[in-house]
Design a protein around this motif. Sequence first.
Motif, PDB file in Angstrom:
ATOM      1  N   ARG A   1       0.792  -1.223   0.000  1.00 12.88           N
ATOM      2  CA  ARG A   1       0.000   0.000   0.000  1.00 12.88           C
ATOM      3  C   ARG A   1       0.826   1.276   0.000  1.00 12.88           C
ATOM      4  NH1 ARG A   1      -4.358  -2.211   4.513  1.00 12.88           N
ATOM      5  NH2 ARG A   1      -5.311  -3.801   3.145  1.00 12.88           N
ATOM      6  N   ARG A   2       2.057   1.201   0.470  1.00  9.39           N
ATOM      7  CA  ARG A   2       2.918   2.386   0.482  1.00  9.39           C
ATOM      8  C   ARG A   2       3.985   2.342  -0.601  1.00  9.39           C
ATOM      9  NH1 ARG A   2       3.950   3.568   6.967  1.00  9.39           N
ATOM     10  NH2 ARG A   2       1.742   3.788   7.523  1.00  9.39           N
ATOM     11  N   ASP A   3       3.937   1.332  -1.421  1.00  8.63           N
ATOM     12  CA  ASP A   3       4.924   1.168  -2.488  1.00  8.63           C
ATOM     13  C   ASP A   3       4.377   1.821  -3.761  1.00  8.63           C
ATOM     14  OD1 ASP A   3       6.724   0.329  -4.422  1.00  8.63           O
ATOM     15  OD2 ASP A   3       6.910  -1.693  -3.598  1.00  8.63           O
ATOM     16  N   GLU A   4       4.601   3.110  -3.900  1.00  9.90           N
ATOM     17  CA  GLU A   4       4.011   3.868  -4.992  1.00  9.90           C
ATOM     18  C   GLU A   4       4.471   3.359  -6.358  1.00  9.90           C
ATOM     19  OE1 GLU A   4       1.667   6.012  -4.857  1.00  9.90           O
ATOM     20  OE2 GLU A   4       1.539   6.149  -2.678  1.00  9.90           O
ATOM     21  N   GLU A   5       5.740   3.001  -6.454  1.00 15.12           N
ATOM     22  CA  GLU A   5       6.253   2.508  -7.730  1.00 15.12           C
ATOM     23  C   GLU A   5       5.544   1.215  -8.129  1.00 15.12           C
ATOM     24  OE1 GLU A   5      10.475   1.093  -9.838  1.00 15.12           O
ATOM     25  OE2 GLU A   5      10.444   1.833  -7.763  1.00 15.12           O
ATOM     26  N   TRP A   6       5.389   0.305  -7.177  1.00 19.46           N
ATOM     27  CA  TRP A   6       4.706  -0.962  -7.474  1.00 19.46           C
ATOM     28  C   TRP A   6       3.244  -0.702  -7.825  1.00 19.46           C
ATOM     29  CZ3 TRP A   6       0.480  -3.704  -6.043  1.00 19.46           C
ATOM     30  CH2 TRP A   6       0.428  -5.050  -6.438  1.00 19.46           C
ATOM     31  N   LEU A   7       2.599   0.193  -7.095  1.00 20.42           N
ATOM     32  CA  LEU A   7       1.184   0.477  -7.341  1.00 20.42           C
ATOM     33  C   LEU A   7       0.973   1.048  -8.745  1.00 20.42           C
ATOM     34  CD1 LEU A   7       0.235   2.015  -3.887  1.00 20.42           C
ATOM     35  CD2 LEU A   7      -0.680  -0.121  -4.830  1.00 20.42           C
TER      36      LEU A   7
END
Length: 319
Positions: A36-42
Amino acid sequence: MRACGRSRYVEDVAYSITPGSLALSRSVLDRAADRRRDEEWLEKAWAAPDAQVTLVAGDKLAVEPDRTSLRLVSPSAAPDGLRVFLGIDHEAGAGQTADGRAVFAVLLDEEPDASYAGLREIGGVLNDREAGIAVNVAGLANWHRVHTHCANCGAHTEVIDAGHVRRCPVCGTSHFPRSDPAIIVLVTDDQDRALLGRNEAWPEGRYSTLAGFVEPGESLEAAVRREVFEEAGVVIGDDIQYAGSQPWPLPSSLMLGFYATATGYDITVDQDEIVDARWFSRDDLRALIESGSMALPGNISISRRLIEGWYGQELTSSW
């Protein structure tokens, strides 16, 4: 067999409550909170061609024309709105990474139309995967709708953690989605009759198990005793047995089901929430249902499963 310690169960038929037996307790997705805090993955997950998005307007979800499944669209086809990451479907196989297919929701400001439906309408007909998606996003949508401002200082909050936290930019308080615990209980007497009550807002003939919210500092067992006594004047003994739980995001409850045995059998309804309560034998219940003069909760309700667990087989009545 005997389920939850109750008597007179039909042989070889399991009417005990399990997650799979409750329409709104089924789930397949891995919620993948660590993403949820992994912006790149999201962002990569959102851009993946196999990603899926469910659309929510108000408290209703977009459904297919036959109204038996959710309408899931690609991110490129999703309209603008608050984006929420719901999780990963590992059973779908490898997606944009080795994890599987990412599933999102977009919460819309627009009013729902006929292409949307609520959980009460579709919860019982969705498959396990979509039921889990629907319950999750319905609860999140209800929370976002009523928690736009900080309860600590009143400032407008900002959405972080892929839609799972609202943070106040003024005082720094983080606000999380809530689930309000509520007990729901099927009470029996010394003749193994079931106690069912009718809420004042319900039409004549509608009956259900007793229920109520757990108060601060109160155990679940204490809540069972208090609610049953407050609503029906019936005293509960030490025989309180946990049966199972069901999310009820309408708007934010978690229903904790119990069976309990009464030690006092006189009924005095509170005339506030409950206007009628009675002891029903199995013969009583069957006769009233067959005559059409009594209706029980729908199949998506844990109350229905508690009643059927006591009765010993499926019942055909429904609201």
